[in-house]
Structures are given as C-alpha cells and as structure tokens.
Write a protein that holds these residues in place. Structure first.
Motif, PDB file in Angstrom:
ATOM      1  N   GLY A 191     -35.783  33.517 -31.443  1.00 36.95           N
ATOM      2  CA  GLY A 191     -35.122  34.192 -32.256  1.00 36.95           C
ATOM      3  C   GLY A 191     -35.623  35.735 -32.711  1.00 36.95           C
ATOM      4  N   GLU A 192     -36.989  35.579 -32.922  1.00 40.88           N
ATOM      5  CA  GLU A 192     -37.612  36.763 -33.082  1.00 40.88           C
ATOM      6  C   GLU A 192     -37.482  38.023 -32.027  1.00 40.88           C
ATOM      7  OE1 GLU A 192     -38.677  37.244 -36.080  1.00 40.88           O
ATOM      8  OE2 GLU A 192     -39.135  35.473 -37.085  1.00 40.88           O
ATOM      9  N   THR A 247     -34.885  38.264 -30.077  1.00 37.84           N
ATOM     10  CA  THR A 247     -33.533  38.644 -30.166  1.00 37.84           C
ATOM     11  C   THR A 247     -33.461  39.648 -31.393  1.00 37.84           C
ATOM     12  OG1 THR A 247     -32.618  36.564 -29.470  1.00 37.84           O
ATOM     13  CG2 THR A 247     -31.087  37.897 -30.533  1.00 37.84           C
ATOM     14  N   ALA A 248     -34.011  39.249 -32.536  1.00 40.22           N
ATOM     15  CA  ALA A 248     -33.841  40.095 -33.613  1.00 40.22           C
ATOM     16  C   ALA A 248     -34.509  41.568 -33.490  1.00 40.22           C
ATOM     17  CB  ALA A 248     -34.487  39.667 -34.769  1.00 40.22           C
ATOM     18  N   GLY A 267     -33.410  42.670 -29.266  1.00 40.96           N
ATOM     19  CA  GLY A 267     -31.846  42.467 -28.944  1.00 40.96           C
ATOM     20  C   GLY A 267     -31.792  41.743 -27.796  1.00 40.96           C
ATOM     21  N   THR A 326     -32.005  38.032 -25.191  1.00 38.02           N
ATOM     22  CA  THR A 326     -31.610  36.859 -25.361  1.00 38.02           C
ATOM     23  C   THR A 326     -32.607  36.072 -24.372  1.00 38.02           C
ATOM     24  OG1 THR A 326     -29.457  36.850 -26.170  1.00 38.02           O
ATOM     25  CG2 THR A 326     -30.099  34.789 -25.160  1.00 38.02           C
TER      26      THR A 326
END
Length: 230
Positions: free
Chosen positions: A206-207, A209-210, A213, A215
């Motif tokens: 998740g980090e 991706t955040a 950007g 996956t």
C-alpha cells in the motif's frame, strides 16, 4: 528471476513465513516522511514496554540463530539491529526513500525486511545453505566467502546477496540512487508470523502504491508454494 527458499530451509525451519514483493518504477526522490513517521511511532510504542530483545519476533530469531550455531548477541537479525539503534538514538539513518520505508516497516513489525536491486542479481535467487565458495561483497567493497552451511541468499552466478540469513545484506545489490526495480523479502519465524507477514506485505504494498504510484507483485511463500516469479 525466481526467488525461493531451498527445500532444506523449509524442513529445518517449519515456522518460517516469507513475504515477497517485486516493485518496478522506483525513483530516489519520492516523499516518505509521513509514512516513515507513522511506522517509527508504532515502533516507539512497542519499545515503550521494554527493549527489543523482549519482543516475540526477536526472541524467535534469536532462537533460530542459536540453533544455527550463531551467538545471537553477536549476530543479530536485521530488525533487531534496527530496533536497538532506534531505541538508543530515537531514529535510524535516512538512506534512500525505499530503504527508509522498508526500515520503518521493519521497525514497526520487528520483522527483517531486505530490499535487493534485481538488476544486480544473476538468474534466480535462492535462500539456501552455502557451499563456501560463494562471493559476498561488504558495503566497504571487501569480498568474503561464507562458511559452508551458513544460510545465504545465493544467485545463479554464486554471488551471496546476504550472509547469515537475516543478519546482513550485501553492498553489491544494495538499493542505490539509480535503482529502479527491487525485490523485497520479509521473513519471520515467530508464533504469529502467519498473520503478521501478510499484514506487513499488504502495508508495504500500500505504501509503494501511495508513494510511487506502482502496484507491486506480492506473494506469501509456503513449502507447498515456495517459488515467486519476479
């Protein structure tokens, strides 16, 4: 590149749980101050009740190192070394956004997290017992040979990308400014590792991706499904 643990590792360490992520498209300028601060706060809260050696995650690695013939207070798993420094100094050095994030997550979960530049790995990467002729490069650039039977991260060219399992990575494949693709490995052997490692993988994914950007591809390895194709 495939990543796996040799069958002998699963046999010798039946409590092992390993989480793996492959991330591409990294850059060295990403802002990670906010997530790093969150994970540091979680680590500080855990350490408020005692020192790192009392945490079940660290105690389990100490028992594992002792079973491998290593003195646990001489050779610490990477997360214990980080926690010890964090407890003593209130912080750990900031090196690169990805390393800073991985270190912060490792502190919060008390689980060793390795980040390896995949462009520096030849062929597949296997966690296995060393033959003794593998080449390990320190962060100072010195070349060592692991002891026969020592647990290493070995590639197809006979290069060791970590020594003493979760004790120390190699400077050769360490994340650097130009690194764009990484393999991230989190390993645990404590009682609740089967729940904690997937949680760590989800948090780190998740980090990534955040912040970047991207996956990442992820997996949690088992003796029945021990291979991750990166």
């Amino acid at each position: 590149m495939d990543f796996q643990h040799a069958a002998a590792m699963w046999s010798a360490h039946p409590d092992l749980v390993a989480g793996v992520l492959r991330a591409d498209g990294l850059n060295p300028d990403a802002p990670v101050d906010a997530p790093v601060a969150r994970y540091w706060a979680r680590a500080a809260e855990r350490l408020a009740g005692g020192n790192e050696s009392e945490l079940p995650e660290i105690q389990a690695w100490r028992r594992t190192f002792a079973a491998m013939g290593l003195k646990p207070t001489q050779y610490r798993c990477a997360s214990e070394a980080l926690l010890r420094r964090f407890r003593q100094q209130g912080e750990v050095p900031r090196i690169h956004p990805l390393i800073d994030l991985c270190n912060a997550v490792s502190l919060a979960f008390a689980i060793p997290v390795a980040a390896i530049d995949v462009e520096r790995v030849s062929g597949d990467l296997t966690v296995r017992h060393a033959y003794g002729d593998e080449r390990y490069e320190t962060f100072a650039g010195d070349v060592e040979n692991p002891l026969p039977g020592e647990v290493v991260f070995a590639d197809a060219a006979g290069r060791a990308h970590a020594r003493r399992w979760t004790n120390r990575q190699s400077g050769y494949s360490a994340v650097r400014k130009e690194t764009a693709s990484v393999l991230i490995v989190a390993e645990a052997v404590h009682e609740t590792a089967a729940a904690d490692v997937p949680e760590l993988v989800r948090a780190l994914a998740g980090e990534l991706t955040a912040v970047w950007g991207i996956t990442p591809a992820t997996a949690v390895l088992t003796p029945e499904a021990p291979r991750f194709t990166a």
